[in-house]
Each structure stands twice: as C-alpha cells, then as structure tokens.
Design a protein around this motif. Structure first.
Motif, mmCIF file in Angstrom:
data_model
loop_
_atom_site.group_PDB
_atom_site.id
_atom_site.type_symbol
_atom_site.label_atom_id
_atom_site.label_comp_id
_atom_site.label_asym_id
_atom_site.label_seq_id
_atom_site.Cartn_x
_atom_site.Cartn_y
_atom_site.Cartn_z
ATOM 1 N N VAL B 10 1.316 -1.099 -0.001
ATOM 2 C CA VAL B 10 0.051 -0.283 0.258
ATOM 3 C C VAL B 10 1.004 1.473 0.186
ATOM 4 O O VAL B 10 0.776 2.167 -0.490
ATOM 5 C CB VAL B 10 -1.243 -0.201 1.065
ATOM 6 N N VAL B 11 1.781 1.027 0.665
ATOM 7 C CA VAL B 11 2.792 2.298 0.858
ATOM 8 C C VAL B 11 3.258 3.144 -0.254
ATOM 9 O O VAL B 11 3.611 4.000 -1.330
ATOM 10 C CB VAL B 11 3.767 2.097 1.795
ATOM 11 N N ILE B 12 3.945 1.042 -1.272
ATOM 12 C CA ILE B 12 4.951 0.725 -2.865
ATOM 13 C C ILE B 12 3.978 2.065 -3.541
ATOM 14 O O ILE B 12 3.651 3.320 -4.487
ATOM 15 C CB ILE B 12 5.280 0.245 -2.604
ATOM 16 N N ARG B 45 -5.437 0.189 0.823
ATOM 17 C CA ARG B 45 -5.934 0.064 1.665
ATOM 18 C C ARG B 45 -7.840 -1.068 2.231
ATOM 19 O O ARG B 45 -7.101 -2.136 2.511
ATOM 20 C CB ARG B 45 -6.317 1.390 2.999
ATOM 21 N N GLN B 46 -8.447 -0.184 1.476
ATOM 22 C CA GLN B 46 -9.535 -1.717 2.042
ATOM 23 C C GLN B 46 -9.270 -2.365 1.018
ATOM 24 O O GLN B 46 -9.829 -3.834 1.620
ATOM 25 C CB GLN B 46 -10.373 -0.725 1.247
ATOM 26 N N THR B 47 -8.874 -2.381 0.002
ATOM 27 C CA THR B 47 -8.974 -3.361 -0.961
ATOM 28 C C THR B 47 -7.224 -4.377 -0.597
ATOM 29 O O THR B 47 -8.047 -5.850 -0.610
ATOM 30 C CB THR B 47 -8.419 -2.918 -2.516
ATOM 31 N N GLY B 55 -5.482 -8.060 -4.068
ATOM 32 C CA GLY B 55 -6.299 -7.044 -4.304
ATOM 33 C C GLY B 55 -6.237 -5.342 -5.723
ATOM 34 O O GLY B 55 -6.555 -4.706 -6.047
ATOM 35 N N LEU B 56 -4.668 -4.840 -5.312
ATOM 36 C CA LEU B 56 -3.982 -4.056 -5.520
ATOM 37 C C LEU B 56 -4.020 -3.892 -7.102
ATOM 38 O O LEU B 56 -4.192 -3.552 -7.421
ATOM 39 C CB LEU B 56 -2.581 -3.874 -4.557
ATOM 40 N N ALA B 64 -5.620 3.635 -13.599
ATOM 41 C CA ALA B 64 -4.734 3.457 -14.491
ATOM 42 C C ALA B 64 -5.714 4.225 -15.685
ATOM 43 O O ALA B 64 -5.641 5.105 -15.880
ATOM 44 C CB ALA B 64 -3.514 2.202 -14.816
ATOM 45 N N PHE B 65 -6.798 3.296 -15.837
ATOM 46 C CA PHE B 65 -7.619 3.535 -16.781
ATOM 47 C C PHE B 65 -8.451 5.069 -16.249
ATOM 48 O O PHE B 65 -8.260 5.851 -17.289
ATOM 49 C CB PHE B 65 -8.680 2.729 -16.293
ATOM 50 N N ASP B 66 -8.123 5.494 -14.735
ATOM 51 C CA ASP B 66 -8.725 7.035 -14.611
ATOM 52 C C ASP B 66 -7.565 8.005 -14.778
ATOM 53 O O ASP B 66 -8.006 8.753 -15.496
ATOM 54 C CB ASP B 66 -9.356 6.631 -13.012
ATOM 55 N N LEU B 67 -6.887 7.601 -14.935
ATOM 56 C CA LEU B 67 -5.231 8.242 -14.955
ATOM 57 C C LEU B 67 -5.369 8.579 -16.929
ATOM 58 O O LEU B 67 -5.486 9.904 -17.442
ATOM 59 C CB LEU B 67 -4.222 7.975 -14.383
ATOM 60 N N VAL B 68 -5.561 7.751 -17.762
ATOM 61 C CA VAL B 68 -5.708 7.951 -19.046
ATOM 62 C C VAL B 68 -6.248 8.321 -19.152
ATOM 63 O O VAL B 68 -6.775 9.626 -20.495
ATOM 64 C CB VAL B 68 -4.946 6.294 -19.730
ATOM 65 N N LYS B 69 -7.655 8.804 -18.692
ATOM 66 C CA LYS B 69 -8.882 8.931 -19.530
ATOM 67 C C LYS B 69 -9.228 10.847 -19.534
ATOM 68 O O LYS B 69 -9.389 11.669 -19.550
ATOM 69 C CB LYS B 69 -10.168 8.618 -18.920
#
Lengths: 125, 146
Positions: B10-12, B45-47, B55-56, B64-69
């Motif tokens: 999560v930190v990474i 964290r939740q995932t 799950g990460l 990634a999709f969110d960023l690219v879009k």
C-alpha cells in the motif's frame, strides 16, 4: 416547458456529477466517503476513480452546486488533508430536478414495457 | 488517535500514484493532488484488507484507466478555458536556438522562451530532432505569431 436541470441551462448532469450530488444529499462527506457512497448506492456498478471524482467536484464547485464545508471533525479522528463537501441549495434543487427527469423516463419505460410494472413488486397481505 | 502502519504494498502504491499524478495540469494538481492521493490510498487500504495484495492489481487497473481518461481531458478543458499551458518540465534540454532578438526555441521539446517577459509557452509541435528542416518549421511558425 423546459426544466433547467443545471446551471448550464437544461443540460442533464453527467452520471458522475449526479451520483456525487446524490451521495451528498445524504449529508456532507469527504472524497473517499463520496466514492464509497456512490458504490453502495449503485451496488458496486459504479466506482468513481480519483480523477473522475475530483474533476466532477471541481465542476460542481464551479457551478455552485456543492461547497466545501468549514466544519471539520476532530483532527485526532481524521486526516486534516481531507476536505468535506456538501450540497448547496442550488445543488439540492438541481439534484431534485435531475431525479424527477429520470423518474419521468422510468415511467415512460414502464408504460412501454421496457421495465416491469412497479405494482408487480407489491407484496399482498 | 494513532493509525496503524500501512502494509508495504500500500505504501509503495501510494508513492507511485503520487508521482503519476504529475500528468494532471499543474493548477488542478495543486488543488486536488492530496485529496486524490488520499482517495487512492484509502482504496488500496480497504482492498488490501478485503482481497489481500493481489486485490491491489484491481485498484491499479482502475486507477490506470482513470488516469489515462481524465488527465488528457483535464488538459483539454484547461486549454479550452484559455488558461496558460504549464511551465516546461525539468526534462526540457534548455538547448535553445535564437529565432528573434527576444525569442528562443528549444530544439528538443519545442519550448519557447521569451527573454523579455520570461513567459514560457510550449510549442504544439511534435518532438523535434536535430533536423534543421524541422527546426526551421518551428522558427517560421513562431516568428509568424510574433
């Protein structure tokens, strides 16, 4: 008679924007809480990413439909970097107008049998 | 209330995501970077709790999709509103050629520098090689605008 659904003059809200307004209709929330509420309301069908979420928040703030709240929870209980948002009165009106527009579409869909009749779900005594 | 330490994945993930947020326009980044990073971190964290480290991958696929879009769209919105482009990145070579007494253009990234006002504008041209013909096209374009 055209109903002004948003400050843009009749243009329907984007799905992301409407879901954020819907989430905030339940009370003020920070970004992650809005994301979780939208996921809950849509039964996990819609999960807003940070980019979609905050671009929508930016637009809603600019249109005066939401505002950042000055009330903050105890810093010991929450990250101070979080910002909380709530609906403005205009946001409330716009969300209600959009919900009415969607309800109208649902009625039309039911009348054309694209959706089951609501009365079929009533449980008799 | 002291929060427990996050698991290392999560930190990474949080650190990598914060770097990737640089693709957004500067003003948008300044205003929302912290909140976006918090949302991403909380999702991780939740995932991680629900699905474990694997799950990460799901969180990252969505991010990634969110960023690219959204990042390109935000740049387009910014330019459509007439806002000034971001200042050149540190990767600009600074290898400027003089195209007029007051103007210089970087042969590598097309960044244009106005010596008189220190206003910097990124030229909307493809990446430039040392090809003299390409450089000449840039010069002519900017001289025409002056």
């Amino acid at each position: 008679m055209a109903t002004d659904h948003s400050s843009t003059g009749g243009t329907p809200l984007t799905p992301a924007a409407f879901h954020i307004l819907l989430a905030l209709a339940g009370g003020e929330r920070h970004g992650y809480a809005i994301m979780q509420e939208v996921a809950t309301l849509t039964e996990e069908k819609i999960r807003l990413g940070p980019g979609t979420l905050y671009r929508s928040i930016k637009a809603l703030l600019a249109e005066g439909l939401i505002e950042e709240t000055s009330e903050r929870p105890d810093p010991a209980l929450d990250d101070e970097r979080r910002r909380y948002y709530r609906l403005t009165e205009q946001g409330n009106r716009v969300a209600a107008a959009e919900a009415e527009r969607l309800a109208t579409l649902v009625r039309v869909a039911r009348s054309r049998q694209l959706l089951p009749d609501a009365s079929l779900f009533l449980v008799g005594g | 209330m002291r929060t427990p330490r996050d698991p290392r994945p999560v930190v990474i993930s949080d650190r990598i995501y914060r770097v990737l947020l640089r693709v957004y326009p500067r003003r948008f980044r300044e205003k929302y970077r912290e909140e976006m990073a918090l949302v991403f971190r909380d999702s991780c964290r939740q995932t991680y709790v629900d699905l474990g480290p694997r799950g990460l991958l799901r969180v990252w696929a969505a991010a990634a999709f969110d960023l690219v879009k959204n990042a390109p769209e935000e740049h387009v919105v910014r330019l459509a509103h007439g806002e000034e482009p971001d200042e050149p990145t540190r990767s600009c070579s600074g290898c400027y050629s003089v195209i007029s007494p007051d103007w210089r253009v970087c042969k590598i990234c097309g960044t244009v520098l106005n010596e008189a006002t220190t206003h910097v504008t990124r030229a909307a041209v493809p990446s430039v090689s040392s090809d003299l013909e390409a450089l000449d096209r840039i010069r002519k374009r900017w001289v025409a605008l002056l």
